[in-house]
Write an enzyme that holds these catalytic residues in place. Sequence first.
Site, short mmCIF file in Angstrom:
data_model
loop_
_atom_site.label_atom_id
_atom_site.label_comp_id
_atom_site.label_asym_id
_atom_site.label_seq_id
_atom_site.Cartn_x
_atom_site.Cartn_y
_atom_site.Cartn_z
N CYS A 54 58.41 -49.28 17.69
CA CYS A 54 57.93 -49.78 18.87
C CYS A 54 56.40 -49.95 19.00
CB CYS A 54 58.25 -48.82 19.90
SG CYS A 54 57.92 -49.15 21.49
N CYS A 95 54.35 -44.66 21.38
CA CYS A 95 54.90 -44.65 19.76
C CYS A 95 53.36 -44.84 19.03
CB CYS A 95 55.82 -45.57 19.59
SG CYS A 95 57.16 -45.24 20.41
N HIS A 114 57.43 -45.81 27.17
CA HIS A 114 58.39 -46.19 25.92
C HIS A 114 59.70 -46.85 26.61
CE1 HIS A 114 60.49 -46.31 22.36
NE2 HIS A 114 61.43 -45.57 22.84
#
Length: 378
Positions: free
Chosen positions: A303, A308, A334
């Site tokens: 990601c 991330c 996220h």
Amino acid sequence: MFEFVCQQECAHTQARAGLFHTPHGTVATPRFMPVGTLANVKTLTPEHLKAAGAQMILANTYHLHLQPGEDIVAAAGGLHCFMGWSGPILTDSGGFQVFSLSEMRQISDQGVVFRSPHDGQIIELSPEGAIAIQEALGADVIMAFDECPPYPASREAVIQATQRTLQWLERCIVAKQRSDQALFAIVQGGVYADLRRECAEAMVPYDLPGYAIGGVSVGEPNRIMHEIVAVTAPLLPVHKPRYLMGVGTHLEMLRAIAAGVDLFDCVIPTRLARHGCAIVQGQRWNLKNARFRRDYEPLDPTCPCYTCRTFSRAYLSHLVRAKELLAYTLLSIHNVTELIRFTQAARQAILEERFAAFAAEWEQRLVVDAEEPDAALL
């Protein structure tokens, strides 16, 4: 001003990739739309949303009418100025919230009377009123006022709700004055395929800029929901965007995309974040779990989101356990990115004429792994 262009269709399913042009920008479909109930996507700024790939976001007519009031939003220059979002915005009509959240409501052909959960004030909401509120809010896409029957509901009750939804649509069309807003109709009919068909066929002749499938994901089994979407979506015009309301899990979106749906919204990414959960490759991870305490890997190495790229699972687990507010922002970044990336990947697969293989791979992947007790299917 509003135009939907179909760029590519899947030869094996009803999936299609398109472009929905609005006054505030173009939305590449299929696309997940984050929900900003009170003119904000919880814990996220507009910059966060742009970085996550959001193109169109939602706001909630019912909640904004109650606070701060559409007059305050209008005086600020409309939702775009009020919330600092320059892209397209969609507002719902408030119908779902009235029927699902409000107590002491009374429904008639004229509209709905309900008690405000904030101060107990009696409020009347009609199709004309819902349009007036949405015109004051100033979103690009506004929704017709509809009656959303609960699940379960008798066939007779669903027939009445569907007929009322059609009557209210006519009144919404007459009441609408602004030409810079697109009015979408909402197909109802509960879990009855024949009622869905009748409702869709009655709405299509109005030739509106877009059509939504409402009244799903209200407690019915997933199997029934997928059947209803598969029946309803092909009935809607191919040259107009199709919007599945309140749906945003990987499997639900995958199957709806295969049925020909273009747009999705759901509160699930930010709601899960506020409960300390991350969505990773279609699975839900509870970061309070002990296995994350010393896990120094990125949340999802594939990601590209800020969370991330910057933080480990161990750090996120620490924030969640400590109930630090930063946890909710980082997980929301996220989770929103994850769902948008999924619809982007589906779109790319359609454009490259490999959606059938993409769908088959994800169908197989989206199964709860018996060896991963902390993972739950999304």
